[in-house]
Design an enzyme around this catalytic site. Structure first.
Site, PDB file in Angstrom:
ATOM      1  N   THR A 129       0.819  -1.197   0.000  1.00 55.93           N
ATOM      2  CA  THR A 129       0.000   0.000   0.000  1.00 55.93           C
ATOM      3  C   THR A 129       0.860   1.257   0.000  1.00 55.93           C
ATOM      4  OG1 THR A 129      -1.914   1.029   1.050  1.00 55.93           O
ATOM      5  CG2 THR A 129      -0.188   0.174   2.510  1.00 55.93           C
TER       6      THR A 129
ATOM      7  N   GLN B 135      -0.616   5.068   7.003  1.00 52.40           N
ATOM      8  CA  GLN B 135      -0.386   4.154   5.887  1.00 52.40           C
ATOM      9  C   GLN B 135       0.779   3.221   6.185  1.00 52.40           C
ATOM     10  OE1 GLN B 135      -2.865   4.794   4.014  1.00 52.40           O
ATOM     11  NE2 GLN B 135      -2.598   3.010   2.728  1.00 52.40           N
TER      12      GLN B 135
ATOM     13  N   HIS C 292       0.307  -0.318   7.906  1.00 51.37           N
ATOM     14  CA  HIS C 292      -0.131  -1.532   7.226  1.00 51.37           C
ATOM     15  C   HIS C 292       0.963  -2.578   7.111  1.00 51.37           C
ATOM     16  CE1 HIS C 292      -4.197  -0.665   5.832  1.00 51.37           C
ATOM     17  NE2 HIS C 292      -3.826   0.564   5.530  1.00 51.37           N
TER      18      HIS C 292
ATOM     19  N   ASP D 101     -10.797   4.454   3.748  1.00 50.20           N
ATOM     20  CA  ASP D 101     -10.626   3.047   4.117  1.00 50.20           C
ATOM     21  C   ASP D 101     -11.914   2.457   4.669  1.00 50.20           C
ATOM     22  OD1 ASP D 101      -7.997   2.890   3.345  1.00 50.20           O
ATOM     23  OD2 ASP D 101      -7.180   3.280   5.335  1.00 50.20           O
TER      24      ASP D 101
END
Length: 440
Positions: free
Chosen positions: A244, A266, A269, A369
């Site tokens: 991602t 982010q 992840h 998300d």
């Protein structure tokens, strides 16, 4: 913490930018030799092979592949009320957006007596993958199932790895979300063996058929991606998803706390996740670094986040203007792009390559998300230059229906014959002239 690349003196060409900008290196080809035997074995031996690999990789062997419906119902009944309410809201908003995407049949009159109709038909059966590695994503079940249902897909199966701590069942959050969406077929299998079993089908341990699918969608690790590459053509796939990524285009007016928080979110992840800041303000870049230094040690997954932020896939890109910043983010083609500049909407309207664009200080990627209504299954690795995220169209096939009368064919027959002759395909021409033995 973020490595800096200074492009203020001269902006490279688009081709040069593609090699200059930070990017995770993911070589799917490098693991194909490991994945191919798994896919071949599941093709040959079906469920038995899939369960053997499940036991090897997940350290648990379910009694059966298909999860009994009673377990789905129990997971939903035991789901914490705040989570159930949040999932309900996410589903409702996603349905509002995706129901608007359904295409309608169109008929075009090309000539008197000649029409072409574009008809849309859903894929009949789809396998939707929900990962269960470093994190478990009930939201991904929502993002896969809702557009498939909006498209009219008749048969859905959700696949997710079994978890030893849950007695060989997928995570309860996955089961509950499937139940909330009205999906009653869930398979406890993950990774490459899941893709293979979805592709070839099999017979479960209780003798029930596990029907193969026509398409496999959903994100996963490099091994799952390699399996999707191997079966592509036998089944459709949505994309070969990589790690991602987020890019944030920000100017001096951006709040460094917002920017840092979004970069961290982010990086949470995956150690390979990419967090990229593009800015024309050295002062903002300095302030963001200071915020990262303060926030990263305090976050739950600080080691993972720190690894991602220090990796070569992350960094700060200094540019001389927002205009140059737009050129940079277009070349980067981020999965998620945030615009935190003056006139953010106007800037966003000029961007041509991104999986999804988040405009202004109150549209963080986290909103997308979960509850924006948009889809979070998006192209990675620069694929947003040519590909789109998951949508209703992913699950639809367009079929052209050609309906010409004798007069309409006669009118255009000479042109068909001329083109067929020019291409050296006389039988193509004869397929037309045979209908008019008296001559054109």
């Amino acid at each position: 913490m973020l490595t800096r690349t200074d492009l203020r003196s001269a902006l490279p060409s688009p081709a040069e930018l593609r090699t200059t900008l930070p990017r995770a290196e993911v070589d799917v080809d490098a693991v194909l030799h490991q994945v191919r035997p798994i896919v071949d074995d599941v093709r040959a031996r079906g469920v038995e092979a899939a369960l053997e690999y499940t036991e090897k990789f997940d350290q648990v062997r379910p009694d059966s592949v298909r999860v009994p419906v009673a377990h789905l119902e129990r997971a939903l009944a035991e789901l914490a009320e705040p989570v159930r309410a949040a999932l309900g809201e996410a589903i409702a908003r996603a349905r509002v957006v995706h129901n608007e995407q359904r295409r309608v049949e169109t008929t075009t009159r090309v000539a008197a007596g000649g029409t072409v109709t574009e008809r849309w038909a859903p894929v009949q059966r789809v396998g939707l993958y929900a990962p269960g590695g470093l994190a478990v994503y009930p939201s991904t079940v929502v993002m896969n199932v809702v557009p498939a249902q909006a498209a009219g897909v008749e048969s859905l199966v959700v696949c997710s790895p079994p978890q030893a701590e849950f007695g060989g069942l997928p995570h309860p959050g996955i089961l509950a979300t499937a139940a909330l969406l009205g999906v009653d077929e869930v398979w406890a299998v993950g990774g490459a063996q899941a893709v293979a079993l979805l592709t070839y089908g099999g017979v479960d341990t209780d003798g029930a058929e596990l029907a193969p699918v026509d398409m496999v969608t959903g994100p996963g690790n490099i091994y799952l991606t390699a399996a999707k590459r191997l079966v592509r053509g036998l089944v459709g796939i949505d994309a070969e998803a990589g790690p991602t990524e987020i890019a944030i285009l920000a100017d001096a007016g951006a709040d460094p706390a917002h920017v840092a928080a979004d970069l961290i979110s982010q990086a949470e992840h995956d150690p390979l996740a990419a967090s990229v800041l593009v800015t024309d303000s050295v002062e903002l870049a300095d302030a963001v670094d200071a915020e990262l230094a303060r926030r990263v040690p305090l976050t739950k997954h600080s080691e993972r986040v720190g690894t991602a932020l220090r990796g070569k896939q992350s960094g700060t890109i200094l540019v001389s203007s927002v205009d140059d910043g737009i050129r940079v983010v277009d070349a980067y083609a981020a999965e998620h792009l945030e615009i935190q500049t003056a006139d953010a909407r106007a800037v966003a309207d000029r961007v041509r390559s991104a999986g999804a664009i988040f405009v202004g200080p109150y549209a963080p990627v986290s909103l997308g998300d979960y509850c924006a209504g948009s889809n979070h299954v998006l192209p990675t690795g620069g694929c947003a230059r040519h590909s789109s995220g998951l949508s209703v169209q992913t699950f639809l096939r367009h079929i052209h229906v050609v309906d010409y009368s004798e007069a309409a064919l006669r009118e255009v027959a000479g042109h068909v014959v001329a083109l067929a002759t020019a291409e050296g395909l006389p039988a193509h021409a004869e397929a037309v002239t045979a209908r008019f033995p008296e001559g054109l």
